[in-house]
Design an enzyme around this catalytic site. Structure first.
Site, PDB file in Angstrom:
ATOM      1  N   LYS A 143      46.589  83.643  76.849  1.00 38.54           N
ATOM      2  CA  LYS A 143      47.389  83.125  78.078  1.00 38.54           C
ATOM      3  C   LYS A 143      48.888  83.434  78.248  1.00 38.54           C
ATOM      4  O   LYS A 143      49.350  82.473  77.323  1.00 38.54           O
ATOM      5  CB  LYS A 143      46.865  82.371  79.278  1.00 38.54           C
ATOM      6  CG  LYS A 143      45.513  83.005  79.665  1.00 38.54           C
ATOM      7  CD  LYS A 143      44.668  83.904  80.391  1.00 38.54           C
ATOM      8  CE  LYS A 143      43.505  83.345  80.830  1.00 38.54           C
ATOM      9  NZ  LYS A 143      43.174  85.553  80.771  1.00 38.54           N
ATOM     10  N   ASP A 202      47.050  87.669  77.167  1.00 41.82           N
ATOM     11  CA  ASP A 202      46.648  88.901  78.077  1.00 41.82           C
ATOM     12  C   ASP A 202      47.550  87.869  78.983  1.00 41.82           C
ATOM     13  O   ASP A 202      48.051  87.130  79.106  1.00 41.82           O
ATOM     14  CB  ASP A 202      45.765  88.018  78.524  1.00 41.82           C
ATOM     15  CG  ASP A 202      44.746  88.471  79.620  1.00 41.82           C
ATOM     16  OD1 ASP A 202      45.671  89.350  80.490  1.00 41.82           O
ATOM     17  OD2 ASP A 202      43.706  87.969  80.418  1.00 41.82           O
ATOM     18  N   GLU A 222      47.023  92.997  77.151  1.00 38.80           N
ATOM     19  CA  GLU A 222      46.026  92.528  78.461  1.00 38.80           C
ATOM     20  C   GLU A 222      46.831  92.548  80.006  1.00 38.80           C
ATOM     21  O   GLU A 222      47.551  91.790  79.827  1.00 38.80           O
ATOM     22  CB  GLU A 222      45.238  92.076  78.270  1.00 38.80           C
ATOM     23  CG  GLU A 222      44.148  92.327  79.368  1.00 38.80           C
ATOM     24  CD  GLU A 222      42.796  91.317  78.976  1.00 38.80           C
ATOM     25  OE1 GLU A 222      41.626  90.930  79.621  1.00 38.80           O
ATOM     26  OE2 GLU A 222      42.133  91.022  77.949  1.00 38.80           O
ATOM     27  N   GLU A 279      40.503  95.157  84.501  1.00 40.86           N
ATOM     28  CA  GLU A 279      39.575  93.706  85.145  1.00 40.86           C
ATOM     29  C   GLU A 279      39.753  93.426  86.788  1.00 40.86           C
ATOM     30  O   GLU A 279      38.868  93.270  87.881  1.00 40.86           O
ATOM     31  CB  GLU A 279      39.746  92.778  84.258  1.00 40.86           C
ATOM     32  CG  GLU A 279      40.831  92.214  85.046  1.00 40.86           C
ATOM     33  CD  GLU A 279      41.017  90.694  84.419  1.00 40.86           C
ATOM     34  OE1 GLU A 279      41.588  89.845  85.311  1.00 40.86           O
ATOM     35  OE2 GLU A 279      41.259  90.844  82.755  1.00 40.86           O
ATOM     36  N   ASP A 331      34.938  95.146  85.227  1.00 41.99           N
ATOM     37  CA  ASP A 331      34.146  93.715  85.250  1.00 41.99           C
ATOM     38  C   ASP A 331      32.499  94.226  86.106  1.00 41.99           C
ATOM     39  O   ASP A 331      33.074  94.477  87.121  1.00 41.99           O
ATOM     40  CB  ASP A 331      34.632  92.594  85.591  1.00 41.99           C
ATOM     41  CG  ASP A 331      33.830  91.311  85.744  1.00 41.99           C
ATOM     42  OD1 ASP A 331      32.859  90.972  86.003  1.00 41.99           O
ATOM     43  OD2 ASP A 331      35.093  90.431  85.371  1.00 41.99           O
ATOM     44  N   HIS A 378      35.188  93.732  80.697  1.00 37.32           N
ATOM     45  CA  HIS A 378      36.159  92.059  81.186  1.00 37.32           C
ATOM     46  C   HIS A 378      35.027  91.133  81.603  1.00 37.32           C
ATOM     47  O   HIS A 378      33.412  91.532  82.215  1.00 37.32           O
ATOM     48  CB  HIS A 378      36.897  92.088  82.523  1.00 37.32           C
ATOM     49  CG  HIS A 378      37.426  90.439  83.112  1.00 37.32           C
ATOM     50  ND1 HIS A 378      36.557  89.728  84.294  1.00 37.32           N
ATOM     51  CD2 HIS A 378      37.977  89.538  82.708  1.00 37.32           C
ATOM     52  CE1 HIS A 378      37.198  88.094  84.788  1.00 37.32           C
ATOM     53  NE2 HIS A 378      38.055  88.871  83.185  1.00 37.32           N
ATOM     54  N   GLU A 415      33.802  89.487  75.566  1.00 38.22           N
ATOM     55  CA  GLU A 415      34.646  88.380  75.906  1.00 38.22           C
ATOM     56  C   GLU A 415      33.762  86.949  76.106  1.00 38.22           C
ATOM     57  O   GLU A 415      33.156  87.147  76.810  1.00 38.22           O
ATOM     58  CB  GLU A 415      35.121  88.767  76.734  1.00 38.22           C
ATOM     59  CG  GLU A 415      36.253  87.122  77.882  1.00 38.22           C
ATOM     60  CD  GLU A 415      37.034  88.365  79.004  1.00 38.22           C
ATOM     61  OE1 GLU A 415      37.833  87.537  79.009  1.00 38.22           O
ATOM     62  OE2 GLU A 415      37.070  89.282  79.554  1.00 38.22           O
TER      63      GLU A 415
END
Length: 392
Positions: free
Chosen positions: A172, A200, A226, A252, A275, A302, A336
């Site tokens: 992240k 991300d 991302e 996502e 997702d 995702h 993932e």
């Protein structure tokens, strides 16, 4: 329309779940979280088969939609999926094509596919085009933002995922160019020059700030960036794509084929990330997969739910064709694999999905989703005030 021997839905039961994490708060640049949540859905058919699904999002928001849509399923043929979703989206167009109501439809859709595959005693992947692989390369979803934002803590977190055998990791960022670079540098040092490092932003930036941040990461070779900007910021995505940055991933926060249509058709994404627990289940994921293939884009779903969502995602990946690269090489198909604290992830399954050697994820082989829900555990941990139990 039903006929002799055609199974119909005779029961819908939901299991809203919430696990508090008071001693392990973590999250993204956008927000820290102190809990993990999900809502499992059990659909029973007239031939005695039970299918399970998962709906993404806060159970207290998803539960009312599950009650409404679950009631509409009772007595309906259990093999109808696309009509079920599209009718609700069409009739409820004032609600838009995204949000908790679509997450509820997603959970029901996954459960219907699970039930149907169990009826035929085959994995869901066999109904999605055919099982092409027994395992898939995985990246560890790790490197979360913690309250102290300490780089030593981040390094220890990433070292733990590397020790599990992962050769790819997603971290992240979105905390500012300098901190983004520092965090990415730690990931590169832990995973080495040959490892894949994905970053991300969780849409926590503007296009201008994302461009500055990504420029600082160039020598660290991020595999993709991302959600650099919010999903509605199409102009921002367009500007970032034009800037020649690393491949851009997203999806996502998009729902159904309708939400993915323009980002795919307008070239805003390189990697498409539906997702299953919120995009519309297997039914819509198949449509989104077809859109991505039509525009020659990569698909990388995702997955940030319980073990049930993991099993569903792996069934989808089991049937994704080897195109355009082919089995000889090219960019890997990636799963993932969330490594953050989540008691629900392992708790809901009798035999949880676990990493395999070489940084791969095994695809469950049994019928349906290929996994067995620990129903006793799930019943013991559900939120009773938001449970739905419907029978014919």
């Amino acid at each position: 329309m039903s006929g002799p021997g055609r199974p119909v839905v005779t029961g819908v039961e939901t299991f809203p779940l919430e696990a508090l994490l008071p001693d392990d708060v973590y999250g993204t640049a956008k927000a820290l979280g102190d809990r993990r949540v999900a809502t499992l859905v059990k659909v029973t058919t007239s031939d005695g088969v039970a299918g399970w699904g998962e709906a993404f999002g806060p159970p207290r928001r998803v539960a009312p939609f599950l009650a409404e849509y679950g009631a509409a399923l009772l007595g309906a043929p259990a093999d109808i999926t696309e009509q079920h979703i599209l009718q609700h989206l069409s009739a409820g167009y004032h609600h838009t094509t995204g949000g908790p109501h679509v997450a509820a439809l997603s959970g029901l859709d996954i459960a219907l596919w699970d039930a149907r595959a169990r009826t035929f005693e085959v994995p869901v992947g066999a109904l999605l085009g055919g099982r092409l692989r027994d395992s898939v390369a995985a990246y560890a979803s790790s490197g979360y933002v913690t309250p102290g934002r300490d780089l030593g803590e981040l390094r220890a977190m990433l070292a733990g995922t590397a020790a599990e055998g992962f050769r790819a990791v997603k971290i992240k960022i979105g905390l500012g160019p300098a901190e983004d670079r520092a965090r990415t540098r730690v990931a590169r040092e832990v995973f080495g020059d040959d490892g894949l490092v994905l970053v991300d932003y969780n849409s926590a930036t503007t296009a201008a700030s994302a461009r500055r941040s990504a420029a600082r990461l160039a020598d660290l070779d991020p595999y993709w960036i991302e959600e650099p900007v919010p999903p509605h910021d199409h102009d921002g995505y367009r500007a970032l794509r034009a800037a020649g940055l690393p491949p851009v991933a997203g999806g996502e926060a998009l729902y159904t084929r309708y939400g993915f249509r323009d980002p795919i058709a307008h070239g805003l994404l390189d990697i498409v990330q539906p997702d299953l627990a919120k995009c519309g289940g297997f039914t819509e994921a198949q449509a989104i997969r077809a859109l991505a293939a039509a525009w020659n884009l990569r698909l990388s779903p995702h997955c940030w739910g319980t073990g049930l969502a993991q099993a569903a995602t792996l069934q989808l990946l089991s049937a994704v064709p080897d195109v355009p690269h082919g089995p000889a090489g090219g960019e890997p198909l990636l799963f993932e694999f969330d490594r953050g604290t989540n008691p629900l992830r392992e708790g809901v399954l009798a035999d949880p999905v676990r990493p395999a050697p070489g940084g791969r994820a095994p695809i469950p082989e049994g019928p349906g989703l290929g996994v067995t829900v620990d129903e006793e555990w799930v019943r013991a941990h559900r939120l009773p005030d938001h449970t739905v139990e419907l029978r014919v």
